[in-house]
Design an enzyme around this catalytic site. Sequence first.
Site, PDB file in Angstrom:
ATOM      1  CB  CYS A   5      33.979  44.157  25.726  1.00  0.00           C
ATOM      2  SG  CYS A   5      34.257  45.072  25.226  1.00  0.00           S
ATOM      3  N   GLY A  32      35.674  43.698  32.151  1.00  0.00           N
ATOM      4  CA  GLY A  32      35.614  45.113  31.697  1.00  0.00           C
ATOM      5  C   GLY A  32      35.395  46.157  32.474  1.00  0.00           C
ATOM      6  CG  ASN A 106      33.091  40.382  24.234  1.00  0.00           C
ATOM      7  OD1 ASN A 106      33.654  38.787  24.476  1.00  0.00           O
ATOM      8  ND2 ASN A 106      35.032  40.263  24.205  1.00  0.00           N
ATOM      9  N   GLY A 107      35.034  41.361  21.177  1.00  0.00           N
ATOM     10  CA  GLY A 107      35.898  40.446  19.969  1.00  0.00           C
ATOM     11  C   GLY A 107      36.421  42.123  19.656  1.00  0.00           C
ATOM     12  CE1 TYR A 249      43.399  36.901  35.057  1.00  0.00           C
ATOM     13  CE2 TYR A 249      42.265  37.407  33.337  1.00  0.00           C
ATOM     14  CZ  TYR A 249      43.099  38.178  33.780  1.00  0.00           C
ATOM     15  OH  TYR A 249      43.526  39.183  34.950  1.00  0.00           O
TER      16      TYR A 249
HETATM   17  P1  AMP Z   1      52.315  39.128  34.330  1.00  0.00           P
HETATM   18  O1  AMP Z   1      52.564  39.369  35.659  1.00  0.00           O
HETATM   19  O2  AMP Z   1      52.723  39.825  33.268  1.00  0.00           O
HETATM   20  O3  AMP Z   1      53.002  38.192  34.202  1.00  0.00           O
HETATM   21  O4  AMP Z   1      50.712  38.842  34.285  1.00  0.00           O
HETATM   22  C1  AMP Z   1      50.018  37.203  34.998  1.00  0.00           C
HETATM   23  C2  AMP Z   1      50.134  37.380  35.526  1.00  0.00           C
HETATM   24  O5  AMP Z   1      48.617  38.214  35.395  1.00  0.00           O
HETATM   25  C3  AMP Z   1      48.518  36.525  35.924  1.00  0.00           C
HETATM   26  O6  AMP Z   1      47.927  36.549  37.423  1.00  0.00           O
HETATM   27  C4  AMP Z   1      47.035  36.708  35.007  1.00  0.00           C
HETATM   28  O7  AMP Z   1      46.277  35.356  36.482  1.00  0.00           O
HETATM   29  C5  AMP Z   1      46.942  37.649  35.438  1.00  0.00           C
HETATM   30  N1  AMP Z   1      46.308  37.442  33.459  1.00  0.00           N
HETATM   31  C6  AMP Z   1      46.879  36.822  32.699  1.00  0.00           C
HETATM   32  N2  AMP Z   1      46.341  37.662  31.714  1.00  0.00           N
HETATM   33  C7  AMP Z   1      45.893  38.307  31.861  1.00  0.00           C
HETATM   34  C8  AMP Z   1      45.229  39.505  30.890  1.00  0.00           C
HETATM   35  N3  AMP Z   1      44.472  39.611  29.360  1.00  0.00           N
HETATM   36  N4  AMP Z   1      44.338  40.386  31.775  1.00  0.00           N
HETATM   37  C9  AMP Z   1      44.535  40.540  33.135  1.00  0.00           C
HETATM   38  N5  AMP Z   1      45.352  39.571  33.715  1.00  0.00           N
HETATM   39  C10 AMP Z   1      45.548  38.618  32.861  1.00  0.00           C
END
Ligand code: AMP
Length: 471
Positions: A5, A32, A106-107, A249
């Site tokens: 969050c 979030g 958050n955590g 990210y």
């Molecule tokens: P995937 O398509 O499942 O391999 O997810 C990779 C994509 O999701 C990348 O473009 C990342 O920027 C994004 N991403 C990475 N970690 C997260 C996360 N925890 N929550 C949402 N998106 C993510």
Amino acid sequence: MTEKCGVVGISLDGRDAARPLYYSLYALQHRGQESAGIVTHDGFQQHSHVEMGLVGDAFSEDDIESLNGPAGIGHVRYPTSGSVDSSCAQPFSVSFKSGSLGLSHNGNLVNADEIRDELADSGHAFTSDGDTEVIAHDLARNLLEEDLVRAVKQTMTRIHGSYSLTITHDDTVMGVRDPQGNRPLCIGELDDGYILASESAAIDTLDGELVRDVKPGELVILRADGQGFDSYQLVEQKQTAHCFFEHVYFARPDSVIDGKRVYEVRRDLGRKLWEESGIDSDVVLPVPDSGRAFASGYAEAADDVEFAEGLMKNRYVGRTFIMPTQDERERAVRLKLNPIKSTIEGKTVTIIDDSIVRGTTSTQLVKLLKDVGAEEVNVRIGAPPIVAPCYMGIDMASRDELIASDKSVEEVADEINADSLAYLSKDAVAEVLEQSRDDLCMGCVTGEYPYDIEGEEADREITRTEVPADD
Ligand code: AMP
């Protein structure tokens, strides 16, 4: 239940805090999208408005007007795949014998169940299964016998895991960061008060100045008249466990976290990526938006490679990751990203993204680019392979959903049908963040965590030096 969050807390000199809280939640929306809420206190009474949905939808003008008082906290909550549960929406608020409490978290605590059972045995009734309510009840109990600083300290010594908290106790606003500083939290100065926020972008939005990060193990209490803040170092720990994935990210690129500009970190990671695994190709394309800063650093280091926008993003499609089924996730990638044929056709292409989680995005993109005539598609990733879940507050999918959890880099390359694939090394991440690997939480890329988690390995022994509250 994990809490992934954005949190904020504001104390002003006279003016109502609700509107600046609302704006700062807008700035933290990326942290979030499931629910948003604000709790304020006017010196006599606590006010609360918590609603499911995005910040812009969760509050009407009347809601903001009704949140009286110069002190308050806010929260945006990250969605967990599939389930939408209003009982976990925050801030959590409670009234008890020695006043009222509001709490934004958050955590993720690793011993919440243990504390919940103990509190339930002594008569505490819980309305949700979230960690935050556990912290609120523990703090409320301590406040019956102790002053504020000691009560927070007692709670901090009981709860284990990652937490950045903003708290109201009546009209006192405070912020706490866990002893390993896993999730971010910073302090900002406003024209007529102070703010605590997950990210400095929220401070910028209010035309404030970033003062500094809250230190791991520190309690910061904002003074009621907006004239400053008091600091109490309640728990000292030798090692930190800053989450590297915030930089890769999760955080906004325009934020500064633990003294580092996130955008610059991402560009430096991109430069390292070229140094470690650069490959000649006609054109380098970022995967928007998350890959953009990495790709610009990569292309700059490569010098003579063309950097182009070859993938257009539909800005009205949300995060693909949170779609409940694989079929929907695949469709969403296609809805979200469309190739620009003229920059791709007949060319060798390298696409740059920050991370591969399930592999949905990269598989779809490689296919799309080949379908529009790319001669070769190389994939470069600005983080190490994600091989394990996150227990510290980022929704990262379960181990068996992670494409790299049981595959070598070559096997992942085959699976996503890329002509070549390379990830950034763990050492490069530590080098760019100017931290030793021991001071970072890299659980999702190592499978070793800063806390004991059932069925997982710990990467450190926790040694705590507690500072007496009177010092
Ligand atoms: P995937 O398509 O499942 O391999 O997810 C990779 C994509 O999701 C990348 O473009 C990342 O920027 C994004 N991403 C990475 N970690 C997260 C996360 N925890 N929550 C949402 N998106 C993510």
